[in-house]
Design a protein around this motif. Structure first.
Motif, PDB file in Angstrom:
ATOM      1  N   ASN A   9       0.828  -1.208   0.000  1.00 52.28           N
ATOM      2  CA  ASN A   9       0.000   0.000   0.000  1.00 52.28           C
ATOM      3  C   ASN A   9       0.865   1.263   0.000  1.00 52.28           C
ATOM      4  O   ASN A   9       0.546   2.257   0.644  1.00 52.28           O
ATOM      5  CB  ASN A   9      -0.945   0.003   1.208  1.00 52.28           C
ATOM      6  CG  ASN A   9      -2.167   0.857   0.989  1.00 52.28           C
ATOM      7  OD1 ASN A   9      -2.540   1.169  -0.133  1.00 52.28           O
ATOM      8  ND2 ASN A   9      -2.802   1.265   2.074  1.00 52.28           N
ATOM      9  N   GLU A  60      -2.386 -17.095  -3.706  1.00 49.72           N
ATOM     10  CA  GLU A  60      -2.368 -16.903  -2.262  1.00 49.72           C
ATOM     11  C   GLU A  60      -1.001 -17.330  -1.741  1.00 49.72           C
ATOM     12  O   GLU A  60      -0.383 -18.253  -2.279  1.00 49.72           O
ATOM     13  CB  GLU A  60      -3.457 -17.735  -1.571  1.00 49.72           C
ATOM     14  CG  GLU A  60      -4.871 -17.464  -2.057  1.00 49.72           C
ATOM     15  CD  GLU A  60      -5.906 -18.296  -1.317  1.00 49.72           C
ATOM     16  OE1 GLU A  60      -5.713 -18.517  -0.102  1.00 49.72           O
ATOM     17  OE2 GLU A  60      -6.876 -18.734  -1.954  1.00 49.72           O
ATOM     18  N   GLU A  93      -9.696  -3.114   1.333  1.00 46.31           N
ATOM     19  CA  GLU A  93      -9.611  -3.000  -0.116  1.00 46.31           C
ATOM     20  C   GLU A  93      -8.305  -3.628  -0.591  1.00 46.31           C
ATOM     21  O   GLU A  93      -7.328  -3.707   0.152  1.00 46.31           O
ATOM     22  CB  GLU A  93      -9.666  -1.523  -0.547  1.00 46.31           C
ATOM     23  CG  GLU A  93     -10.921  -0.784  -0.102  1.00 46.31           C
ATOM     24  CD  GLU A  93     -12.179  -1.266  -0.800  1.00 46.31           C
ATOM     25  OE1 GLU A  93     -12.056  -1.860  -1.894  1.00 46.31           O
ATOM     26  OE2 GLU A  93     -13.277  -1.036  -0.256  1.00 46.31           O
ATOM     27  N   TYR A  94      -8.288  -4.051  -1.857  1.00 43.05           N
ATOM     28  CA  TYR A  94      -7.061  -4.583  -2.435  1.00 43.05           C
ATOM     29  C   TYR A  94      -6.007  -3.481  -2.507  1.00 43.05           C
ATOM     30  O   TYR A  94      -6.298  -2.346  -2.859  1.00 43.05           O
ATOM     31  CB  TYR A  94      -7.309  -5.133  -3.832  1.00 43.05           C
ATOM     32  CG  TYR A  94      -8.217  -6.343  -3.874  1.00 43.05           C
ATOM     33  CD1 TYR A  94      -7.878  -7.512  -3.194  1.00 43.05           C
ATOM     34  CD2 TYR A  94      -9.406  -6.321  -4.588  1.00 43.05           C
ATOM     35  CE1 TYR A  94      -8.694  -8.625  -3.231  1.00 43.05           C
ATOM     36  CE2 TYR A  94     -10.236  -7.433  -4.638  1.00 43.05           C
ATOM     37  CZ  TYR A  94      -9.877  -8.583  -3.962  1.00 43.05           C
ATOM     38  OH  TYR A  94     -10.697  -9.678  -4.009  1.00 43.05           O
ATOM     39  N   TYR A 107       1.527  -7.686  -6.890  1.00 41.37           N
ATOM     40  CA  TYR A 107       0.305  -8.404  -6.555  1.00 41.37           C
ATOM     41  C   TYR A 107      -0.669  -7.403  -5.938  1.00 41.37           C
ATOM     42  O   TYR A 107      -0.267  -6.528  -5.165  1.00 41.37           O
ATOM     43  CB  TYR A 107       0.565  -9.516  -5.541  1.00 41.37           C
ATOM     44  CG  TYR A 107       1.552 -10.564  -5.991  1.00 41.37           C
ATOM     45  CD1 TYR A 107       1.179 -11.603  -6.843  1.00 41.37           C
ATOM     46  CD2 TYR A 107       2.873 -10.520  -5.559  1.00 41.37           C
ATOM     47  CE1 TYR A 107       2.084 -12.566  -7.246  1.00 41.37           C
ATOM     48  CE2 TYR A 107       3.795 -11.479  -5.961  1.00 41.37           C
ATOM     49  CZ  TYR A 107       3.394 -12.499  -6.809  1.00 41.37           C
ATOM     50  OH  TYR A 107       4.300 -13.449  -7.212  1.00 41.37           O
ATOM     51  N   TYR A 108      -1.952  -7.560  -6.242  1.00 42.36           N
ATOM     52  CA  TYR A 108      -2.984  -6.744  -5.603  1.00 42.36           C
ATOM     53  C   TYR A 108      -3.828  -7.664  -4.741  1.00 42.36           C
ATOM     54  O   TYR A 108      -4.400  -8.650  -5.230  1.00 42.36           O
ATOM     55  CB  TYR A 108      -3.850  -6.039  -6.645  1.00 42.36           C
ATOM     56  CG  TYR A 108      -3.097  -4.976  -7.408  1.00 42.36           C
ATOM     57  CD1 TYR A 108      -3.010  -3.681  -6.905  1.00 42.36           C
ATOM     58  CD2 TYR A 108      -2.452  -5.271  -8.603  1.00 42.36           C
ATOM     59  CE1 TYR A 108      -2.300  -2.695  -7.593  1.00 42.36           C
ATOM     60  CE2 TYR A 108      -1.738  -4.295  -9.294  1.00 42.36           C
ATOM     61  CZ  TYR A 108      -1.667  -3.015  -8.780  1.00 42.36           C
ATOM     62  OH  TYR A 108      -0.950  -2.049  -9.456  1.00 42.36           O
ATOM     63  N   GLY A 109      -3.902  -7.367  -3.462  1.00 45.46           N
ATOM     64  CA  GLY A 109      -4.649  -8.245  -2.574  1.00 45.46           C
ATOM     65  C   GLY A 109      -4.779  -7.654  -1.192  1.00 45.46           C
ATOM     66  O   GLY A 109      -4.569  -6.456  -0.969  1.00 45.46           O
ATOM     67  N   MET A 110      -5.104  -8.525  -0.232  1.00 44.77           N
ATOM     68  CA  MET A 110      -5.239  -8.091   1.159  1.00 44.77           C
ATOM     69  C   MET A 110      -4.871  -9.238   2.081  1.00 44.77           C
ATOM     70  O   MET A 110      -4.952 -10.414   1.711  1.00 44.77           O
ATOM     71  CB  MET A 110      -6.659  -7.594   1.441  1.00 44.77           C
ATOM     72  CG  MET A 110      -7.732  -8.647   1.340  1.00 44.77           C
ATOM     73  SD  MET A 110      -9.378  -7.991   1.746  1.00 44.77           S
ATOM     74  CE  MET A 110      -9.702  -6.961   0.306  1.00 44.77           C
ATOM     75  N   THR A 112      -5.740 -11.592   4.975  1.00 49.97           N
ATOM     76  CA  THR A 112      -7.029 -12.101   5.439  1.00 49.97           C
ATOM     77  C   THR A 112      -7.022 -12.278   6.948  1.00 49.97           C
ATOM     78  O   THR A 112      -6.061 -11.927   7.639  1.00 49.97           O
ATOM     79  CB  THR A 112      -7.354 -13.435   4.756  1.00 49.97           C
ATOM     80  OG1 THR A 112      -6.455 -14.443   5.237  1.00 49.97           O
ATOM     81  CG2 THR A 112      -7.215 -13.328   3.245  1.00 49.97           C
ATOM     82  N   THR A 132      -4.664 -12.611  -3.219  1.00 46.91           N
ATOM     83  CA  THR A 132      -4.662 -11.624  -4.286  1.00 46.91           C
ATOM     84  C   THR A 132      -6.009 -11.620  -5.009  1.00 46.91           C
ATOM     85  O   THR A 132      -6.873 -12.469  -4.748  1.00 46.91           O
ATOM     86  CB  THR A 132      -3.530 -11.890  -5.298  1.00 46.91           C
ATOM     87  OG1 THR A 132      -3.882 -13.025  -6.112  1.00 46.91           O
ATOM     88  CG2 THR A 132      -2.214 -12.163  -4.586  1.00 46.91           C
ATOM     89  N   ASN A 133      -6.154 -10.700  -5.946  1.00 44.04           N
ATOM     90  CA  ASN A 133      -7.409 -10.584  -6.701  1.00 44.04           C
ATOM     91  C   ASN A 133      -7.303 -11.203  -8.091  1.00 44.04           C
ATOM     92  O   ASN A 133      -8.175 -10.989  -8.936  1.00 44.04           O
ATOM     93  CB  ASN A 133      -7.818  -9.118  -6.827  1.00 44.04           C
ATOM     94  CG  ASN A 133      -6.855  -8.312  -7.695  1.00 44.04           C
ATOM     95  OD1 ASN A 133      -5.754  -8.765  -8.011  1.00 44.04           O
ATOM     96  ND2 ASN A 133      -7.259  -7.111  -8.059  1.00 44.04           N
ATOM     97  N   SER A 134      -6.234 -11.966  -8.346  1.00 45.72           N
ATOM     98  CA  SER A 134      -6.016 -12.468  -9.698  1.00 45.72           C
ATOM     99  C   SER A 134      -5.201 -13.752  -9.657  1.00 45.72           C
ATOM    100  O   SER A 134      -4.522 -14.041  -8.664  1.00 45.72           O
ATOM    101  CB  SER A 134      -5.285 -11.406 -10.533  1.00 45.72           C
ATOM    102  OG  SER A 134      -4.934 -11.907 -11.814  1.00 45.72           O
TER     103      SER A 134
END
Length: 267
Positions: A9, A60, A93-94, A107-110, A112, A132-134
């Motif tokens: 971020n 992941e 948010e990612y 990588y775009y993610g969060m 958990t 991740t989102n992908s």
């Protein structure tokens, strides 16, 4: 993913005193690409199964981290430190994640809710799970900006390279600013991809200084001109695609353009 430093971020972990460690001595895990499962069906009377589709899974991975002071010694996980780290890492948010040994891969993610803090005498390590989102990583954002204020009737040719090693076709974002002379109206912008069967990407009925923003992947068009209620009606519905490798794009119309790319990559 060999570095002990990471960026999440927009914040470097070194600035937060948080470092990646590994609790085992085996091989290093490097997220490559998300798994996929093949949906197959065997038809009556046939020997071979037919492919019904693919299901892809997002990437992941797990991380283990410690808090260190300026001298490289373990810091205590005090309530204040826990709050500080949690406020940074645990977003709804990612957000972008990179390791410093490979800044060309994002990588775009969060993180958990699978989080554990292992301590003894209030020092120890934090174990986190990142989703991740992908099913792929992404290249950095690349902006290709051009000013064609003096463009003539013959147009100009530019080269944009599709750097993805996963997708044969990539749909970028493009912003077009019309820069014609005062008094000119009903303007046309045309882009021909000479490397993709001469497909034409055209807007008509535009105004001087109007800015058209197109998200080709998500099929979104926005206009800066408030009275241009339906910019889709000015578009020929041929969304811009970049084929793998170099794309020769011929541009017609006096304009400034910015083509923004962020390629899905596997490495």
């Amino acid at each position: 993913m060999q570095s002990e430093y990471f960026i999440f971020n927009g914040i470097n972990s070194e600035d937060m005193g948080l470092y990646i460690i590994r609790m085992d001595t085996g091989f290093i895990t490097n997220p490559f690409i998300g798994s996929k499962s093949l949906n197959q069906a065997v038809r009556p009377g046939r020997v071979k199964a037919s492919r019904e589709g693919l299901t892809r899974e997002v990437i992941e991975f797990d991380l283990q981290m410690v808090l260190l002071d300026d001298y490289g010694k373990l810091k205590e996980w005090t309530p204040e430190e826990r709050m500080r780290i949690a406020r940074w890492l645990f977003q709804d948010e990612y957000a972008a994640f990179q390791t410093e040994d490979d800044l060309g891969k994002i990588y775009y993610g969060m993180f958990t809710n699978e989080q554990n803090l292992f301590t003894m005498n209030n020092t120890g390590y934090l174990e986190l799970h990142f989703v991740t989102n992908s099913h792929t990583a992404w290249s950095p954002v690349i902006d290709h900006a051009f000013d064609f204020w003096n463009n003539d009737a013959g147009g100009r040719i530019i080269t944009i390279e599709n750097l993805s090693n996963i997708s044969k076709n990539y749909e970028p974002k493009i912003e077009i600013e019309m820069k014609h002379e005062v008094g000119e109206s009903n303007l046309e912008f045309k882009l021909i991809n000479l490397s993709n069967d001469n497909k034409e990407f055209i807007f008509t009925g535009l105004r001087r200084d109007e800015i058209i923003s197109v998200d080709n992947e998500n099929r979104i068009i926005l206009s800066s001109y408030s009275a241009h209620i339906n910019p889709y009606g000015s578009f020929n519905k041929n969304w811009l695609e970049l084929v793998y490798g170099e794309n020769q794009l011929q541009i017609f119309g006096k304009c400034a353009i910015n083509i923004q790319c962020q390629f899905p990559i596997m490495r």
